[in-house]
Design a protein around this motif. Structure first.
Motif, PDB file in Angstrom:
ATOM      1  N   UNK A 198       6.563  11.779   7.133  1.00  0.00           N
ATOM      2  CA  UNK A 198       6.540  10.439   6.538  1.00  0.00           C
ATOM      3  C   UNK A 198       7.904  10.123   5.927  1.00  0.00           C
ATOM      4  N   UNK A 199       8.317   8.860   5.965  1.00  0.00           N
ATOM      5  CA  UNK A 199       9.449   8.455   5.124  1.00  0.00           C
ATOM      6  C   UNK A 199       8.995   8.407   3.670  1.00  0.00           C
ATOM      7  N   UNK A 208       0.856  -1.179   0.000  1.00  0.00           N
ATOM      8  CA  UNK A 208       0.000   0.000   0.000  1.00  0.00           C
ATOM      9  C   UNK A 208       0.897   1.235   0.000  1.00  0.00           C
ATOM     10  N   UNK A 209       0.290   2.403   0.007  1.00  0.00           N
ATOM     11  CA  UNK A 209       1.052   3.636   0.195  1.00  0.00           C
ATOM     12  C   UNK A 209       1.739   3.600   1.561  1.00  0.00           C
ATOM     13  N   UNK A 210       2.892   4.220   1.644  1.00  0.00           N
ATOM     14  CA  UNK A 210       3.679   4.205   2.877  1.00  0.00           C
ATOM     15  C   UNK A 210       3.127   5.255   3.842  1.00  0.00           C
ATOM     16  N   UNK A 263      -0.389   6.116  -6.230  1.00  0.00           N
ATOM     17  CA  UNK A 263      -1.592   6.947  -6.328  1.00  0.00           C
ATOM     18  C   UNK A 263      -2.045   7.487  -4.979  1.00  0.00           C
ATOM     19  N   UNK A 264      -1.796   6.735  -3.896  1.00  0.00           N
ATOM     20  CA  UNK A 264      -2.283   7.135  -2.575  1.00  0.00           C
ATOM     21  C   UNK A 264      -1.153   7.592  -1.652  1.00  0.00           C
ATOM     22  N   UNK A 265       0.023   7.842  -2.204  1.00  0.00           N
ATOM     23  CA  UNK A 265       1.192   8.174  -1.379  1.00  0.00           C
ATOM     24  C   UNK A 265       1.027   9.531  -0.694  1.00  0.00           C
ATOM     25  N   UNK A 266       1.357   9.621   0.611  1.00  0.00           N
ATOM     26  CA  UNK A 266       1.262  10.903   1.302  1.00  0.00           C
ATOM     27  C   UNK A 266       2.388  11.855   0.918  1.00  0.00           C
ATOM     28  N   UNK A 267       3.513  11.323   0.479  1.00  0.00           N
ATOM     29  CA  UNK A 267       4.607  12.128  -0.068  1.00  0.00           C
ATOM     30  C   UNK A 267       5.031  11.486  -1.383  1.00  0.00           C
ATOM     31  N   UNK A 268       5.549  12.274  -2.274  1.00  0.00           N
ATOM     32  CA  UNK A 268       5.882  11.805  -3.620  1.00  0.00           C
ATOM     33  C   UNK A 268       6.967  10.718  -3.556  1.00  0.00           C
ATOM     34  N   UNK A 269       6.683   9.519  -4.053  1.00  0.00           N
ATOM     35  CA  UNK A 269       7.695   8.457  -4.055  1.00  0.00           C
ATOM     36  C   UNK A 269       8.824   8.744  -5.037  1.00  0.00           C
ATOM     37  N   UNK A 270       9.839   7.892  -4.990  1.00  0.00           N
ATOM     38  CA  UNK A 270      10.984   7.954  -5.898  1.00  0.00           C
ATOM     39  C   UNK A 270      11.102   6.607  -6.588  1.00  0.00           C
ATOM     40  N   UNK A 271      11.387   6.617  -7.873  1.00  0.00           N
ATOM     41  CA  UNK A 271      11.666   5.394  -8.622  1.00  0.00           C
ATOM     42  C   UNK A 271      13.116   5.439  -9.075  1.00  0.00           C
ATOM     43  N   UNK A 272      13.861   4.400  -8.749  1.00  0.00           N
ATOM     44  CA  UNK A 272      15.257   4.272  -9.167  1.00  0.00           C
ATOM     45  C   UNK A 272      15.306   3.316 -10.343  1.00  0.00           C
ATOM     46  N   UNK A 273      15.873   3.755 -11.466  1.00  0.00           N
ATOM     47  CA  UNK A 273      15.925   2.918 -12.653  1.00  0.00           C
ATOM     48  C   UNK A 273      17.239   3.153 -13.388  1.00  0.00           C
ATOM     49  N   UNK A 274      17.371   2.548 -14.567  1.00  0.00           N
ATOM     50  CA  UNK A 274      18.573   2.709 -15.379  1.00  0.00           C
ATOM     51  C   UNK A 274      18.439   3.920 -16.302  1.00  0.00           C
TER      52      UNK A 274
END
Length: 236
Positions: free
Chosen positions: A99-100, A79-81, A119-130
């Motif tokens: 929030x973390x 779920x959202x963190x 979609x439900x994250x309280x703070x904007x997540x980060x995606x790590x990719x290539x």
């Protein structure tokens, strides 16, 4: 919950037991069966219990960023963190953000922007990719960090996270991420819950990937026991 080692009187303060040294720190949190399985039926939840969820919540409360692999995000039904009000208040009182941040590692960027973790994250997540991937609509729901060619360069990714102020990083897996962090020499600590179950043949270990040349020696910091679950904390 009973503390076995080191000895103490009364109920242990989990927050103090799991506090980390100041400065950058990368902690892993995993659960395993007695015979080394990292899951039952493809998920770790059957190995867990109320006490494990209690430690799980404390570790999330203490971190700046929670890193998971894309497969784990999908398979474990993330779920959202979010944290409850008491834990958010504790973080703010101790100089942390409310929030973390959730960080998802995905070499192929095969993620659904409508996933509830985004979609439900309280703070904007980060995606790590290539490098070289077009994030498309994922850029609308998360910040994108490019690190490495062909596969994620975890050392570079962790350095970028720390440049953003995320000094204390927690990872909940999965196994391939665990193996890659180990191979890169980035692991400072492992919190391991040992479940009193025999899962039998077939289940994978909590770590996966290419063998490392030299195993790392860690030191046992504490042992806790609750309802048959053993909680081990090892660090450098």
């Amino acid at each position: 919950m009973q503390q076995l080692w080191p000895a103490s009187v009364g109920d242990p303060d989990l927050i103090e037991l799991y506090r980390t040294p100041p400065g950058p720190w990368l902690r892993l949190n995993f659960v395993t069966s007695l015979d080394g399985a990292g899951h039952v039926g493809g998920r770790s939840a059957p190995l867990s219990g109320p006490a494990d969820k209690r430690v799980f919540g404390v570790l999330r409360m203490l971190c700046d960023a929670l890193v998971v692999g894309a497969g784990t995000l999908r398979e474990e039904g993330y779920h959202a963190l979010r944290l409850d009000a008491a834990r958010r208040d504790w973080r703010v009182a101790h100089g942390l953000s409310e929030y973390p941040v959730l960080v998802v590692a995905s070499a192929r960027l095969d993620l659904d922007p409508a996933h509830r973790a985004f979609a439900d994250a309280p703070v904007r997540p980060i995606i790590v990719t290539c490098a070289g991937h077009d994030p498309g609509p994922l850029a609308d729901v998360a910040d994108i960090i490019a690190a490495g060619e062909g596969e994620v360069d975890l050392a570079a990714a962790v350095a970028q996270l720390r440049e953003r102020g995320h000094a204390h990083i927690l990872s909940e897996g999965g196994p391939r991420l665990f193996g890659s962090l180990t191979a890169a020499g980035l692991v400072d600590e492992l919190c391991l819950t040992v479940s009193p179950l025999l899962a039998g043949p077939g289940a994978t270990r909590i770590t996966a990937g290419a063998p490392v040349d030299t195993p790392e020696q860690f030191t046992l910091r504490h042992v806790l026991l609750d309802d048959g679950l053993l909680f081990l904390r090892h660090s450098r």
